[in-house]
Write an enzyme that holds these catalytic residues in place. Structure first.
Site, PDB file in Angstrom:
ATOM      1  N   ASP A 413      29.694  17.085  29.995  1.00  0.00           N
ATOM      2  CA  ASP A 413      30.371  17.047  31.290  1.00  0.00           C
ATOM      3  C   ASP A 413      31.643  17.885  31.271  1.00  0.00           C
ATOM      4  O   ASP A 413      32.356  17.947  30.271  1.00  0.00           O
ATOM      5  CB  ASP A 413      30.721  15.592  31.620  1.00  0.00           C
ATOM      6  CG  ASP A 413      31.357  15.439  32.980  1.00  0.00           C
ATOM      7  OD1 ASP A 413      30.699  15.765  33.979  1.00  0.00           O
ATOM      8  OD2 ASP A 413      32.527  14.993  33.040  1.00  0.00           O
ATOM      9  N   GLU A 466      27.529  21.499  31.590  1.00  0.00           N
ATOM     10  CA  GLU A 466      27.898  21.525  33.005  1.00  0.00           C
ATOM     11  C   GLU A 466      29.126  22.427  33.089  1.00  0.00           C
ATOM     12  O   GLU A 466      30.249  21.985  32.896  1.00  0.00           O
ATOM     13  CB  GLU A 466      28.224  20.122  33.533  1.00  0.00           C
ATOM     14  CG  GLU A 466      28.418  20.103  35.036  1.00  0.00           C
ATOM     15  CD  GLU A 466      29.666  19.362  35.496  1.00  0.00           C
ATOM     16  OE1 GLU A 466      29.924  19.362  36.710  1.00  0.00           O
ATOM     17  OE2 GLU A 466      30.385  18.803  34.664  1.00  0.00           O
TER      18      GLU A 466
END
Length: 744
Positions: A413, A466
């Protein structure tokens, strides 16, 4: 731990006062600020015998017991009991401790040698312990013939550390830990403490104050809002050997990869890990997804963070069960042929005063520069990637999830927030790196080390970034230096945020206006092979006012669903792997909320519009199964030769037509008509040598809720040149639909 005095004879006549402790050492011991309590407590040979000393603040009496011996120690006040016994050697002894209402016989924790080996300490000190969870934290074990738990914690700035728990009635006075050299590691083996025990560490800060902290390495925690750590031993027996063997021999980039993203606590609210294991694998397998991606499962205090503000990096959230329960779920998914990716959050952590923030009284896991430590967007703290022990904590954590829980991939993330020193910061709020640039060199080195370590240790595991910028080489090998001067970050895949934003922007336009935005759908192919991509329609796109995927579409309800279906058909044919968030597989109209999860009632047969939603789900099932059976759609995902435009310039018609090729040159033709009109005999050039084409998927089929315009008969290639090909076909293009055609 046993009651009674084991039948020893009472003999205290030989006990003499022990040499007094140095007053300063005694004060620090009682205050929890002494670095080597084993030097003061336990049994030690001296001139004239053996000194025994115990710290039991609530005891009335403490006696030493051994074979044929019981000797009452002298109460020196403040819970200190000591005595000098005329013995030549230290016997195999226990302590008999008498309280107001009971008497217990226990092993003395301070008679044990350190239970952490020199190699472990060396690797911890070097920041290279790839199995850090085996060295730090709470480890049930048998040590020197006695069962108990070894507690270890890294707290280099602490003046002292004590273990507290339900086994000490949350008073740590009697359980100070010892410092092991210059590594900053503190250790204590506690006999009789086993799995299920609750514990924390009481840390004496450099300023002398105390703080009570959960174990950063805890493998199990209490369910929030409680936050104690739990001593854990796994008893799960894995049954996924066949899956792991298959995974190790599978090349991710040239294999089908279709991901169903979900938030475990809200997919079916109220279900535990084991109850989810009864429903989730069957649901996902029926729809044909190859993998699930779980939003963060590591323990987090605030459910509204969806797991992205982690306090227990080594513990699956206790909201749904135990770590073994979570393993049971993964095992069930694997045995159903479903891979498991998890969202992993090494970018930041929350400021809760019982967790990592200023863990031992000073900055430790976070950067020492407050401007570097504070995350500007989320009110959290960024890790100090330049500190070798912090980097080790995170690299080992990535390995831990893959090895201990058989996770098949980590979706990392917020990578962009790690890579750039000026991320969400204004001029003057950040300082350049040593080269004068804005790249966070420490974070780059960390990500490279993490990826290299995971790929070396865990065959078949994939890491996914990401990352929302144009950083060069996110999925390039770490040893291949690019034009920017950096080696690749070493990820296996990267989320294609540009494709996602551009395509959704296009789809949100009324069809009459789409011709002015045609390039938003074709631009992705300009850079499609610069990285290895995942096409994500994730949770981030269906919350916070962004609306659900169906609700983003223009027009009435029929047109919204038609657009939705056509878009999914386009997405599944586009180079890259697919990711779809839960609820979007059946065209949920409302945004996602972690409070109630997907609107499953839309699929209730008693609901009048149920066929509309079931039709979209049937399409997703057929997309996945046709995709998996069609190598042209995944075998050459990362090779430019696997794609060719037939017509990417038909902006007036809102039509996109392209070919996908498998390794043997076998084609699939995907055609999307994003206008609400039927286009009859729409000539499209096709590769020579394929005489007959047939429709294998049509998002306008009536069973999906479409109008039923189709190509039911085979399409014969004509010797009419078109689009650079010598032959062409004349399919009918349904309104707001995608069709897939293959040669017979």
């Amino acid at each position: 731990m046993t009651n009674g005095n084991s039948g020893t004879s009472h003999n205290s006549r030989g006990v003499r006062p022990a040499p007094p402790l140095d007053p300063g050492e005694r004060a620090r011991l009682l205050d929890g600020s002494y670095h080597d309590p084993h030097a003061l407590l336990g049994a030690h040979p001296v001139r004239g015998g053996v000194v025994f000393r115990a710290l039991r603040p609530y005891a009335r009496e403490v006696a030493v017991t051994a074979r044929g011996l019981r000797a009452d120690l002298i109460d020196e006040g403040d819970g200190v009991f000591a005595g000098l016994l005329p013995l030549r050697d230290i016997p195999d002894y226990r302590l008999l401790v008498t309280y107001e209402d009971n008497e217990v016989e226990v092993h003395d924790p301070y008679r044990f040698l350190p239970a952490l080996g020199d190699l472990d300490l060396h690797l911890v000190g070097e920041g290279r312990h790839e199995e850090l969870w085996r060295a730090l934290g709470a480890q049930p074990m048998t040590w020197q013939g006695v069962t108990g738990t070894r507690f270890t914690v890294w707290a280099p700035n602490a003046r002292g550390v004590r273990v507290v728990g339900d086994f000490t009635y949350w008073d740590g006075t009697a359980t100070p830990m010892r410092s092991l050299g210059g590594t900053g590691v503190w250790e204590l083996f506690l006999p009789g403490v086993g799995e299920g025990a609750l514990y924390k560490f009481e840390i004496t800060r450099p300023d002398g104050t105390h703080t009570l902290r959960a174990d950063p390495m805890a493998r199990q925690t209490e369910a929030p809002p409680a936050n104690a750590s739990i001593v854990h031993t796994s008893h799960h027996t894995w049954r996924d050997e066949a899956w792991l063997i298959h995974r190790a021999g599978r090349a991710v980039h040239s294999s089908p990869l279709s991901i169903y993203e979900l938030h475990l606590p809200s997919w079916r609210p109220g279900l535990t890990y084991r109850q989810l294991a009864e429903q989730l694998p069957a649901y996902v397998a029926d729809l044909g997804f190859t993998h699930v991606e779980l939003m963060p499962v590591a323990e987090h205090p605030f459910g509204g963070s969806w797991g992205y503000q982690v306090t227990g990096f080594y513990a699956p959230t206790a909201r749904l069960g135990t770590p073994d329960d979570f393993k049971f779920l993964i095992d069930a998914l694997h045995r159903a042929g479903i891979g498991v990716l998890v969202d992993w959050v090494p970018a930041h952590f929350p400021k809760d005063d019982w967790a990592l923030a200023e863990f031992d009284g000073r900055t430790l896991y976070e950067h020492e520069d407050p401007a570097r430590a504070a995350h500007p967007d989320w009110g959290t703290l960024e890790f100090d990637y330049g500190r070798k022990e912090v980097r080790n904590f995170l690299v080992a954590n990535a390995v831990y999830w893959c090895e201990e829980f058989h996770i098949d991939g980590l979706r990392v993330d917020a990578v962009a927030s790690m890579l750039y020193l000026d991320y969400s910061r204004e001029p003057g709020e950040w300082s350049p790196n040593a080269n004068g640039g804005r790249e966070n060199l420490d974070a780059v080195a960390f990500l490279q080390e993490m990826n290299a370590t995971v790929y070396r240790r865990c065959p078949g595991v994939v890491t996914v970034a990401e990352e929302s910028t144009a950083w060069d080489g996110v999925t390039r090998a770490t040893h291949h230096v690019g034009p920017s001067g950096f080696g690749g970050l070493g990820f296996g895949l990267k989320w294609n945020m540009g494709w996602m934003h551009d395509s959704l922007e296009y789809m949100a336009k009324e069809p009459v206006h789409r011709k002015y935005h045609h390039h938003e759908m074709t631009f992705s192919m300009v850079y499609a092979y610069s990285e290895n991509y995942v096409l994500p329609i994730s949770h981030d796109e269906v919350v916070h006012g962004k609306r659900s995927l169906a609700a983003k579409m223009p027009g009435d309800w029929w047109q919204q669903r038609a657009n939705h279906r056509a878009y999914l058909g386009y997405m599944w044919a586009h180079p890259g792997k697919q990711l779809l968030f839960m609820g979007q597989e059946f065209a949920q109209g409302a945004e996602w909320s972690e409070g109630h999860g997907p609107d499953w009632w839309l699929l209730d047969p008693s609901y009048s519009a149920e066929p509309d939603h079931r039709g979209v789900r049937d399409l997703v099932r057929d997309l996945n199964h046709t995709y998996a059976a069609t190598p042209a759609l995944w075998q050459r995902d990362t090779e430019p030769e696997g794609f060719a435009w037939i017509d990417g310039e038909a902006s007036e018609d809102n039509v996109f037509a392209f070919l996908r090729y498998d390794a043997d040159g076998g084609p699939l033709l995907a055609v999307s008509n994003f206008s609400p009109v039927v286009r009859h005999e729409y000539r499209l050039g096709v590769p020579n040598g394929f005489t007959v084409w047939h429709e294998v998927l049509n998002t306008d089929a009536t069973r999906y809720g479409g109008s039923g315009v189709s190509n039911p008969d085979p399409l014969k290639a004509e010797s009419v040149p078109s689009h650079g090909h010598r032959t062409s076909i004349l399919p009918v293009l349904p309104p707001l639909a995608t069709v897939w055609l293959r040669p017979v």
